[in-house]
Design a protein around this motif. Structure first.
Motif, short mmCIF file in Angstrom:
data_model
loop_
_atom_site.label_atom_id
_atom_site.label_comp_id
_atom_site.label_asym_id
_atom_site.label_seq_id
_atom_site.Cartn_x
_atom_site.Cartn_y
_atom_site.Cartn_z
N THR A 1 -11.58 4.93 -5.32
CA THR A 1 -10.44 4.84 -6.24
C THR A 1 -10.35 6.13 -7.03
N HIS B 1 -7.68 7.63 -10.37
CA HIS B 1 -6.46 7.41 -11.14
C HIS B 1 -6.44 8.08 -12.51
N ARG B 2 -7.56 8.59 -13.01
CA ARG B 2 -7.62 9.02 -14.40
C ARG B 2 -6.63 10.15 -14.67
N TRP C 1 -5.21 13.97 -12.63
CA TRP C 1 -3.92 14.09 -11.96
C TRP C 1 -3.72 15.52 -11.44
N ALA D 1 -5.43 2.46 -3.90
CA ALA D 1 -4.62 3.37 -4.71
C ALA D 1 -4.15 2.70 -5.99
N HIS D 2 -3.96 3.53 -7.01
CA HIS D 2 -3.47 3.05 -8.29
C HIS D 2 -1.99 2.68 -8.18
N ASN E 1 0.35 3.60 -10.14
CA ASN E 1 1.20 4.72 -10.51
C ASN E 1 1.63 5.47 -9.24
N VAL F 1 0.19 9.06 -8.66
CA VAL F 1 -1.20 9.07 -8.21
C VAL F 1 -1.30 8.65 -6.75
N ARG F 2 -0.63 7.57 -6.43
CA ARG F 2 -0.71 7.02 -5.08
C ARG F 2 -0.20 8.01 -4.03
N SER G 1 -13.10 5.61 -12.08
CA SER G 1 -12.88 4.46 -12.95
C SER G 1 -14.12 4.14 -13.77
#
Length: 389
Positions: free
Chosen positions: A204, A206-207, A211, A238-239, A241, A244-245, A283
């Protein structure tokens, strides 16, 4: 009591507390959803047989944290007005938690902070969570610290003493409950992965501070690992958002042993995590959840507030450089499942984050705050002994 959640992680970690509060005749908990993460919060709550008693209107979507904070504060303040609440319970370090704590404090209500005391020591990383958790601590009447390390952070800030109870982390309660649910076993993604039968690497990313190029580097590292290890299945959750994805999928689309299912519901994700061999993540919550199953974790960040995993060698801080991620993953895969930091099977390893009774202790601590019961006994982790790397 008002229990406020707005994000997926908050719903996960608040659920065990609400379930235990519902067993108490004095509590009468009311679950408020701020709408910060939209319907995904409803899905998570449903895993535990819960639903929001008061769903607030979702905030407008833009990139301004200031606007989001103002909207959520106004919404929660309106919810607290006109009712005789006895306390406000918030979890973690999200914008919803900050808004809930501020609204509660400004309404002269005692604020209970679940997962209090996490600190990275850097206000800019993670951003804005490190600032949020520090601000929430200043207005809280009761700090429910997940670990002794978190308790020591509060003590260093002058906030410990009788107002702090070490409970263990509620995510340990949650991930085990969710992974065992019938809904998880029936999920099509779970059935597909289990039918493949290959060892799983869960990924994962996403932070916010990752980005852009950092997430691209993480994704390229996973691509390289997938080519080197065709015997493994790489599950990239995937997140939600889309920014992000799309960045992740641009690097990983089309690789035969990489699954890109998009956001994965919590119950099936918990079940898949329980059968994984390695986790690569930025995460915070997944660092803790993986520990429930004795999994090695590579943390793709420059620092982490979950230092217990680092100290007990169940997690490694690897940053976001491709070569560093690949090298660390190769080392852990070479060690073999069940040999990440300690000898013996994963179930035999002491968990640095909790014992599955944090929700129970949290509810008891709320009862103590409100004068309904004695102060609960605190959780302390088992000592760890094991071979070094």
């Amino acid at each position: 009591m008002v229990c406020i959640v707005g994000t997926r992680a908050e719903a996960v970690k608040m659920a065990p507390v609400v379930l235990e509060l519902r067993k108490q005749p004095w509590a009468d908990p009311v679950l408020v959803a701020t709408g910060q993460h939209g319907p995904v919060v409803d899905e998570v709550l449903a895993c535990f047989g819960l639903r929001a008693d008061i769903p607030l209107a979702p905030p407008r979507r833009d990139d301004s944290l200031t606007t989001l904070t103002a909207q959520l504060l106004r919404q929660v303040d309106g919810c607290l007005r006109g009712a005789r609440w006895r306390a406000v319970v918030v979890q973690g370090d999200t914008t919803s938690a900050l808004a809930g704590s501020m609204a509660g404090f400004l309404s002269s209500l005692p604020v209970v902070h679940v997962e209090a005391g996490l600190r990275s020591g850097d206000l800019g990383n993670p951003f804005p969570e490190e600032a949020h958790r520090r601000m929430i601590a200043q207005v809280s009447a009761l700090h429910l610290a997940p670990t002794p390390v978190a308790e020591s952070n509060l003590r260093r800030d002058g906030l410990s003493g009788e107002a702090t109870v070490v409970t263990g982390n509620t995510v340990i309660d949650a991930v085990v409950l969710a992974g065992r649910s019938p809904a998880a076993a029936r999920d099509p993604l779970v059935r597909r992965v289990e039918a493949i039968g290959a060892p799983v690497v869960v990924v994962t990313a996403h932070r916010r501070e990752n980005w852009g190029e950092p997430i691209a580097r993480i994704s390229r590292a996973v691509a390289e690992l997938s080519l080197r290890h065709r015997e493994l299945t790489f599950l990239v959750a995937a997140h939600m958002n889309p920014v992000v994805r799309s960045a992740i999928e641009a690097e990983l689309r089309g690789l035969p042993n990489v699954l890109l299912p998009g956001p994965v519901a919590y119950a099936p994700f918990s079940r898949l995590l329980s059968r994984a061999r390695l986790v690569i993540t930025d995460s915070g919550g997944i660092q803790e959840e993986a520990a429930a199953f004795g999994l090695p974790v590579l943390v793709t960040r420059e620092n982490t507030e979950r230092v217990e995993g680092l100290e007990q060698r169940v997690a490694r801080l690897v940053g976001t450089k491709e070569a560093d991620i690949v090298a660390a993953a190769e080392e852990e895969l070479a060690l073999g499942y069940g040999e990440f930091a300690h000898s013996g099977p994963p179930s035999a390893r002491p968990n640095p984050y909790g014992d599955g009774r944090a929700g129970e202790r949290s509810a008891a601590a709320c009862g103590w705050l409100l004068g309904h019961r004695d102060r609960p006994a605190e959780w302390r982790p088992e000592p760890v002994s094991g071979r070094s790397r």
